[in-house]
Design an enzyme around this catalytic site. Sequence first.
Site: not given
Length: 313
Positions: A58, A83, A109
């Site tokens: 990431e 992330f 999420h």
Amino acid sequence: MSDVKRIATRESYGKALVELGKLHENLVVLDADLAGATKTAMFQKEFPERHIDCGIAEGNMIGVAAGLATTGKVPFASSFAMFAAGRAFEQVRNSVGYPKLNVKIGATHAGISVGEDGATHQCNEDIALMRTIPGMVVINPSDDVEAKAAVKAAYEHEGPVYLRFGRLAVPVINDNPEYKFELGKGIVLREGTDVTIIATGLEVSESLEAAKKLEADGISAKVINIHTIKPLDEKLVIESAKETGKVVTVEEHSVIGGLGSAVCDVLSENYPVKVLKIGVNDVFGESGPALELIKKYELDADSIYKKVKAFVS
């Protein structure tokens, strides 16, 4: 609300990217080996030459997005909130925020409603982290309609934007001709005189349900949808506090540093009133079905109703 259409805002994100991609050739999408989960696979299928899978890296993805932004592209870097905001915070701060680059971060999420993935993936700190970055716009849409509008607004805004999406399918509440999305502008969904409920994300629909329960008890609750947490609609917050005298904030995020903190910052400086913050109370989440977790952590309509009723009384 069993008869109401439900759509996960991550689905809305994927669909919105495809529609924008048809209109704007400078839009590119990056993901971190999560295209199926973040729904950027929709864009990948339609525009494979404008989709870059950066792998499980990431920080590197944000660096690539920053580089693309310097060439005139408008990159949407996509991953789970834990992330995108957590693991890559330094890169977001230094490579995107500091040079004020035109990078959009699609974080899916988020919150307790990630469910079975458990505490490590249930990011309840991302709004707090992103709020601290100078110039970062932070958006947390409440449903499918708002999420699509938010992605479009993010593309049109010049500068860094953090978009927060969920895994859980949530009620579509903004499917009406009067709906209008404006960055930094809250939306009054229900007028009231006894208390103001300021909600964001999936908690907007829960707060509306709670307001109906309160009405049955003779308590008139004003409900405001705050989709843009930064910049916050300070004028609306202050005016509503003056009208009702009591304010409740509701968010699927830590009560530290999120919507509640943003509202309290404004009110303490301009119009101090009693505020009740409803959210995740300085604890980690746990693995379990999303709806059961929302209920256990007292973020459901019935829990909000009980807390607001006690607060007003």
